[in-house]
Motif scaffolding. Structure first.
Motif, mmCIF file in Angstrom:
data_model
loop_
_atom_site.group_PDB
_atom_site.id
_atom_site.type_symbol
_atom_site.label_atom_id
_atom_site.label_comp_id
_atom_site.label_asym_id
_atom_site.label_seq_id
_atom_site.Cartn_x
_atom_site.Cartn_y
_atom_site.Cartn_z
ATOM 1 N N MET A 186 0.839 -1.207 0.000
ATOM 2 C CA MET A 186 0.000 0.000 0.000
ATOM 3 C C MET A 186 0.873 1.255 0.000
ATOM 4 S SD MET A 186 -1.419 0.690 3.842
ATOM 5 C CE MET A 186 -1.298 2.481 3.705
ATOM 6 N N LYS A 194 2.795 11.290 -0.268
ATOM 7 C CA LYS A 194 4.195 11.552 0.093
ATOM 8 C C LYS A 194 5.054 11.569 -1.184
ATOM 9 C CE LYS A 194 2.305 11.433 4.098
ATOM 10 N NZ LYS A 194 2.157 10.218 4.874
ATOM 11 N N LEU A 221 -3.555 14.637 -1.898
ATOM 12 C CA LEU A 221 -3.714 13.399 -1.138
ATOM 13 C C LEU A 221 -4.065 12.275 -2.098
ATOM 14 C CD1 LEU A 221 -5.916 14.765 1.745
ATOM 15 C CD2 LEU A 221 -3.694 13.717 2.085
HETATM 16 C C1 LIG Z 1 1.024 9.563 5.539
HETATM 17 C C2 LIG Z 1 1.098 8.104 5.720
HETATM 18 C C3 LIG Z 1 -0.053 7.307 5.664
HETATM 19 C C4 LIG Z 1 -1.436 7.890 5.493
HETATM 20 O O1 LIG Z 1 -1.574 8.437 4.245
HETATM 21 P P1 LIG Z 1 -2.617 9.649 3.909
HETATM 22 O O2 LIG Z 1 -2.395 9.843 2.463
HETATM 23 O O3 LIG Z 1 -2.214 10.797 4.758
HETATM 24 O O4 LIG Z 1 -3.967 9.138 4.237
HETATM 25 C C5 LIG Z 1 0.104 5.943 5.795
HETATM 26 N N1 LIG Z 1 1.320 5.371 5.975
HETATM 27 C C6 LIG Z 1 2.439 6.116 6.046
HETATM 28 C C7 LIG Z 1 3.742 5.447 6.250
HETATM 29 C C8 LIG Z 1 2.376 7.499 5.922
HETATM 30 O O5 LIG Z 1 3.493 8.228 6.019
#
Ligand SMILES: *Cc1c(COP(=O)(O)O)cnc(C)c1O
Length: 391
Positions: free
Chosen positions: A201, A206, A215
């Motif tokens: 996943m 990021k 997002l």
């Molecule tokens: C930010 C993050 C998430 C959640 O993702 P969103 O796009 O903010 O919902 C899950 N796992 C990791 C490692 C993250 O850094």
């Protein structure tokens, strides 16, 4: 061309041109699609014929993003979701049932911990949190009810590394699925499916976006494991916006280059920090002194952009050091061109009890850096003036 394209080329060249012969990929901002006839509509609805229906199910721009990401992860299939959290929720809703048991690394994203600990527990799914690197602890906690093992490697923010192939073996001893959150490495640096994981996943928010704009999330795996997730998108609706998908599909073209540059910058900053008299310890998996270095070298092609360091002082000094920073951004996001700095103990990990923080190594004097794409010398200069001022 007879030779199979390399992955680098494949990502850039994966594209379905329309009748307008555009060079760059178009963005399909449309909620629904038109049919030639009533009969055509009926047949696409019945899934007898391929075709787009409605953007909650599928959309050509969203498909472009998933096709490119699947190519990079070497996955048979994938889905894209509105966020990383909804990617995880899709997996849990479709691959778990009441009464099932989950093993989750203690060192996962805080909200992931919340999803298992607070939300899914209300629906009869119970979770144990296990130290990431203690394979025996994972084995001991397995039961006949265990359906899913979840982990992130390297961990946030200390960079602890789990042996993905070994964890897959442990999961498969009980026919459980191994899910890797590949957010920190991205497929540019690590391909968990090739190492035996069942599902990967992403928080595409990021590094996949890479510029802190949108997002998004994704899940990749075998066609068999992904098919139920398609149904989840239809009935639950956490579809990725085609706009975000377009941004991220274009970003994937530069992902490999960006991850190499993030890794190069992080190593330079880590090496500099290691020599600084005000720094107690640096946690970066790219440093040969890091306990996870050898394993990371085997299962990753580079070490990524996140590092953490402890300054020789207390919480107040850690905060003061951050407050003196001039250029770096104080923000919880990571995977951006702009370097971000944060204090895990009072932000991302604030909800943990003092004991839990201690167990996870989240000390009050720990500062996290997600090294961006600025000139590493400028990042170092900002840290230098901030650290040198402390007494
Ligand atoms: C930010 C993050 C998430 C959640 O993702 P969103 O796009 O903010 O919902 C899950 N796992 C990791 C490692 C993250 O850094």
């Amino acid at each position: 061309m007879s030779k199979k394209l390399s992955r680098t080329t494949g990502v850039i060249r994966t594209q379905k041109r329309t009748e307008f012969a555009e060079h760059s990929e178009p963005m399909f901002l449309t909620s629904s699609f038109v049919f030639e006839s009533a009969e055509h509509a009926a047949s696409v609805f019945a899934r007898e014929q391929e075709g787009f229906v409605y953007s909650r199910y599928t959309n050509p721009t969203v498909d472009l993003f998933t096709d490119r990401l699947a190519l990079m992860e070497d996955a048979e299939a994938g889905i894209a979701t509105a966020s990383g959290m909804s990617a995880l929720l899709a997996i849990c809703m479709m691959h778990l049932n009441p009464g099932d048991h989950v093993l989750c690394s203690r060192d996962v994203f805080g909200t992931t911990r919340g999803l298992f600990g607070n939300l899914l527990s209300r629906f009869g799914i119970d979770t144990n949190f296990v130290p990431l690197c203690d394979a025996d602890a994972w084995r001991e906690r397995l039961s006949d009810r265990t359906r899913l093992l979840v982990l992130e490697t390297p961990s946030n923010p200390l960079g602890d590394v789990a042996d993905i192939a070994l964890m897959a073996e442990i999961a498969h001893e009980r026919d459980a699925l191994l899910l890797i959150d590949n957010c920190f490495c991205t497929p540019a640096l690590q391909q968990p499916l090739a190492l035996g994981a069942d599902l990967v996943m992403h928080s595409a928010t990021k590094y996949l976006d890479g510029q802190g704009r949108c997002l998004g999330g994704a899940v990749l795996g075998s066609a068999e494991l992904i098919a139920p997730l398609d149904d989840f998108l239809r009935v639950a609706g956490p579809a990725l916006s085609p706009f975000n998908a377009w941004v991220m599909a274009k970003s994937l073209e530069t992902l490999e280059l960006r991850m190499q540059a993030h890794s190069r910058g992080a190593l330079q900053v880590a090496e500099w920090l290691q020599e600084h008299p005000r720094v107690e310890q640096v946690h970066y998996v790219g440093l040969p002194t890091h306990p996870g270095h050898g394993l990371a070298k085997r299962q990753q092609s580079d070490f990524g952009g996140v590092l953490a360091f402890e300054i020789k002082s207390t919480l107040e000094d850690a905060w003061a050091c951050m407050d003196r920073i001039k250029m770096l951004s104080i923000t919880p996001n990571l995977g951006d061109t702009k370097t971000t700095i944060g204090h895990p103990a009072s932000t991302t990990h604030a909800r943990l009890s003092d004991d839990e923080k201690l167990e996870s190594g989240i000390k009050p004097n720990l500062i996290r850096l997600a090294v961006g794409l600025e000139d590493p010398q400028d990042i170092i200069a900002d840290l230098a003036q901030s650290l040198d001022d402390s007494d």
